[in-house]
Design an enzyme around this catalytic site. Structure first.
Site, short mmCIF file in Angstrom:
data_model
loop_
_atom_site.label_atom_id
_atom_site.label_comp_id
_atom_site.label_asym_id
_atom_site.label_seq_id
_atom_site.Cartn_x
_atom_site.Cartn_y
_atom_site.Cartn_z
N THR A 98 7.32 -81.78 41.73
CA THR A 98 6.33 -81.98 40.66
C THR A 98 6.70 -83.20 39.82
O THR A 98 5.84 -84.04 39.50
CB THR A 98 6.26 -80.71 39.77
OG1 THR A 98 5.92 -79.60 40.60
CG2 THR A 98 5.23 -80.86 38.66
N GLN A 124 5.50 -81.12 51.77
CA GLN A 124 5.42 -80.18 52.91
C GLN A 124 5.66 -80.87 54.25
O GLN A 124 5.86 -80.19 55.25
CB GLN A 124 4.05 -79.49 52.94
CG GLN A 124 3.81 -78.55 51.77
CD GLN A 124 4.70 -77.32 51.78
OE1 GLN A 124 5.37 -77.00 52.77
NE2 GLN A 124 4.73 -76.61 50.66
N SER A 147 10.72 -82.59 48.03
CA SER A 147 11.32 -81.52 47.23
C SER A 147 12.35 -80.77 48.06
O SER A 147 12.09 -80.41 49.21
CB SER A 147 10.20 -80.56 46.79
OG SER A 147 10.76 -79.41 46.20
N GLY A 148 13.51 -80.51 47.44
CA GLY A 148 14.60 -79.88 48.17
C GLY A 148 14.31 -78.49 48.71
O GLY A 148 14.66 -78.17 49.84
N CYS A 182 -4.67 -64.18 41.96
CA CYS A 182 -5.23 -63.17 41.08
C CYS A 182 -5.30 -63.72 39.67
O CYS A 182 -4.29 -63.83 38.99
CB CYS A 182 -4.36 -61.93 41.13
SG CYS A 182 -5.14 -60.53 40.37
N1 PLP Z 1 3.56 -80.65 46.40
C1 PLP Z 1 3.38 -79.75 47.37
C2 PLP Z 1 2.48 -80.09 48.53
C3 PLP Z 1 4.00 -78.51 47.30
O1 PLP Z 1 3.79 -77.62 48.27
C4 PLP Z 1 4.84 -78.23 46.19
C5 PLP Z 1 5.48 -76.91 46.05
O2 PLP Z 1 4.91 -75.90 46.39
C6 PLP Z 1 5.01 -79.23 45.22
C7 PLP Z 1 4.36 -80.42 45.36
C8 PLP Z 1 5.88 -79.00 44.03
O3 PLP Z 1 7.24 -79.06 44.36
P1 PLP Z 1 8.32 -78.42 43.36
O4 PLP Z 1 8.19 -76.94 43.51
O5 PLP Z 1 9.64 -78.92 43.83
O6 PLP Z 1 7.98 -78.90 42.00
#
Ligand code: PLP
Length: 403
Positions: A72, A178, A198-199, A324
Site C-alpha cells: 500500500t 500479486q 509486497s513481502g 459483508c
Molecule cells: N495490491 C494488491 C494487488 C494486493 O493484493 C495487495 C494486498 O492484498 C496490496 C496491493 C496491498 O499490499 P499490503 O497488504 O502489503 O499493503
C-alpha cells in the site's frame, strides 16, 4: 483437523528459510545500518545483499529498489510522487479493478480536485488497449495499472501499456503485488517506470514492501525524514524484514518453474474438477491470461460467505468475492466492474495456491466441496433441483455500476 490453506493471494506462510535468515537480526545483530562502526556496517552489508536479491528477481538494478512498509505504501508513493514531480498535471489514469491501495487513493485524489479516469474491463476482466491510448492526455501525470488482479488473477498487458504511456511522455506504474514471484518479470526488458511489491504475498512477513523506481524517473519521497534509502524513504530501516524480503525473493526466483508447472497443474485440477462436479459453476476472469495460482469460481444461487464457513469447518481456508458491509453482502468492485450477474457474484470463491500446496489437498477439496454446494442450494430460495427458479431479475452489475 489439518489446515488446507488456499488463500495465498490474501497472505502467505513465511518460508522457514526466511525466518532463519531474519532471526539473528532481531537479537545479536541489532546494529543500525547507518552507523559508522563495524557493528552497523555488517548490518548495512546484509541490507544491501537483500536489495540485490530483490533486484535479481525482477531484473532491476539494486539502486532502483527502495524498501517500504508494505504494498500500500509503495502504491501511494508511486502515484503521489508522479503528481508531486509533475505539478502542472492533474489527471490520473487507473482501472476499475485496482486494489483499494490504488482505488481508494485515486478516489481521494478525485475529491481533492484531480481528474481521474478508471478504465473499464470487459466480462472476462480484460482491458481494451485502444481505451488506454484514448484516455491519456497532455494533462496525464501517471497511468497506474495492476499487473495481476488479486481476485481473479487476470493479467494486464502492462508492458504494452508502459510503451503507450512512455510514447506520450507519461509515467507508468504497476501494482505488481500479486504478480511478483508467480510469473517471470524482467524490468530490464520493458519501459515500466515504477512497480510495487509486497513481502507477505511471497513468503516474507507482513509489513515489508518495495517500490522499484527506474533510474532517471523523477521521484519525490512520500515519507520525508532521514537520509535512509538515499533520501528516498525516511525512517530507520526495518532490518530483519528487509533481510527476510531478500531471502523470499531469492526463493521465489528458484520456485518460478514450480509455480508455472506444478502449482498451475494443481489449480487446473481443482478448477476443472469443481466445474465438472458442480452444475452452475462459472470461472470469473479470462482463463488464459491469468496467474497460474488463482481461480475465482462462482457457484450460482449460493452465498459465498456460507460456502466459506462450511469450507472452514473442514479446515479449508479460501476467500469470497463479496464483503459483508452494513449487514448486506455486497459483491466486490472487481466482479461488479466485470458485470458478473448478481446471483453468481454472490457465490464467488477465490482459491489461491502456493508451492506449499499438495495434490492430496486438492483431492480433499474436490471431495468436500460438491456436497457443501448441494446442501446450501437445497436451502436456497433460488434453486430448484438442477435449475434456477425463475427468480432472478438477474441484476446485472454493469461496468457503470462500479465506482
Ligand atoms: N495490491 C494488491 C494487488 C494486493 O493484493 C495487495 C494486498 O492484498 C496490496 C496491493 C496491498 O499490499 P499490503 O497488504 O502489503 O499493503
Amino acid at each position: 483437523m489439518k489446515t488446507i490453506y488456499v488463500d495465498n493471494n490474501a497472505t502467505t506462510r513465511v518460508a522457514p528459510e526466511v525466518v532463519e535468515e531474519m532471526s539473528p537480526y532481531f537479537s545479536e545483530l541489532y546494529g543500525n545500518p547507518s552507523s559508522m562502526h563495524f557493528f552497523g556496517g555488517q548490518v548495512h552489508s546484509k541490507v544491501e545483499e537483500a536489495r540485490e536479491r530483490v533486484a535479481g528477481l525482477i531484473g532491476a538494478r539494486p539502486q532502483e529498489i527502495i524498501f517500504t512498509s508494505c504494498g500500500t505504501e509503495s502504491d501511494n508513493t508511486a502515484i503521489m510522487s508522479a503528481l508531486e514531480s509533475n505539478p502542472g498535471k492533474r489527471h490520473v489514469v487507473a482501472t476499475r479493478v485496482e486494489h483499494p491501495a490504488v482505488k481508494n487513493l485515486v478516489g481521494h485524489l478525485k475529491r481533492e480536485g484531480y481528474r481521474v479516469t478508471e478504465l473499464p474491463v470487459d466480462r472476462d476482466g480484460l482491458l481494451s488497449m485502444d481505451e488506454v491510448s484514448r484516455v491519456i492526455t497532455d494533462d496525464t501525470a501517471i497511468v497506474s495499472v495492476m499487473w495481476a488482479n488479486n481476485e481473479t488473477g487476470v493479467l494486464f498487458p502492462v508492458e504494452e501499456i508502459a510503451n503507450v504511456a512512455k510514447s506520450r511522455g507519461v509515467i507508468f506504474h504497476t501494482d505488481a503485488v500479486q504478480a511478483v514471484g508467480k510469473i517471470p518479470i524482467n524490468l530490464a526488458e520493458n519501459q515500466i517506470d515504477m512497480l510495487s511489491l509486497s513481502g507477505h504475498k511471497l513468503h516474507a512477513p507482513k509489513g515489508i514492501g518495495v517500490i522499484y523506481v527506474r533510474r532517471g524517473t523523477r521521484f519525490s519521497p512520500y515519507i520525508i525524514g532521514g537520509h535512509q534509502e538515499e533520501g528516498r524513504r525516511g525512517g530507520t530501516e526495518n532490518v530483519p524484514y528487509i533481510i527476510g524480503m531478500g531471502k523470499a525473493c531469492e526463493l521465489a526466483a528458484n520456485h518460478l518453474d514450480d509455480v508455472k508447472v506444478r502449482v498451475k497443474g494443481l489449480r487446473d485440477k481443482l478448477e476443472n474438477g469443481l466445474l465438472e462436479k458442480i452444475p452452475n459453476s462459472i470461472v470469473n476472469g479470462d482463463r488464459d491470461q491469468r496467474l497460474p495460482n488463482t481461480s475465482s469460481i462462482s457457484f450460482e444461487y449460493v452465498e459465498g460467505e456460507s460456502i466459506l464457513l462450511k469450507l472452514s469447518d473442514n479446515g479449508i481456508c479460501a476467500s469470497s468475492g463479496s464483503a459483508c458491509t452494513s449487514g448486506s453482502l455486497e459483491p466486490s468492485h472487481v466482479l461488479r466492474a466485470m458485470g458478473v450477474p448478481f446471483t453468481a457474484a454472490h457465490g464467488s470463491i477465490r482459491f489461491s495456491l502456493s508451492s506449499y500446496n499438495t495434490e492430496e489437498e486438492i483431492d480433499f477439496i474436490l471431495k468436500v466441496m460438491p456436497p457443501i454446494i448441494e446442501e446450501l442450494r437445497a436451502i436456497s430460495p433460488f434453486w430448484d433441483g438442477s435449475v434456477a427458479r425463475s427468480c432472478t431479475p438477474c441484476l446485472l452489475y454493469t461496468s457503470d455500476a462500479a465506482d
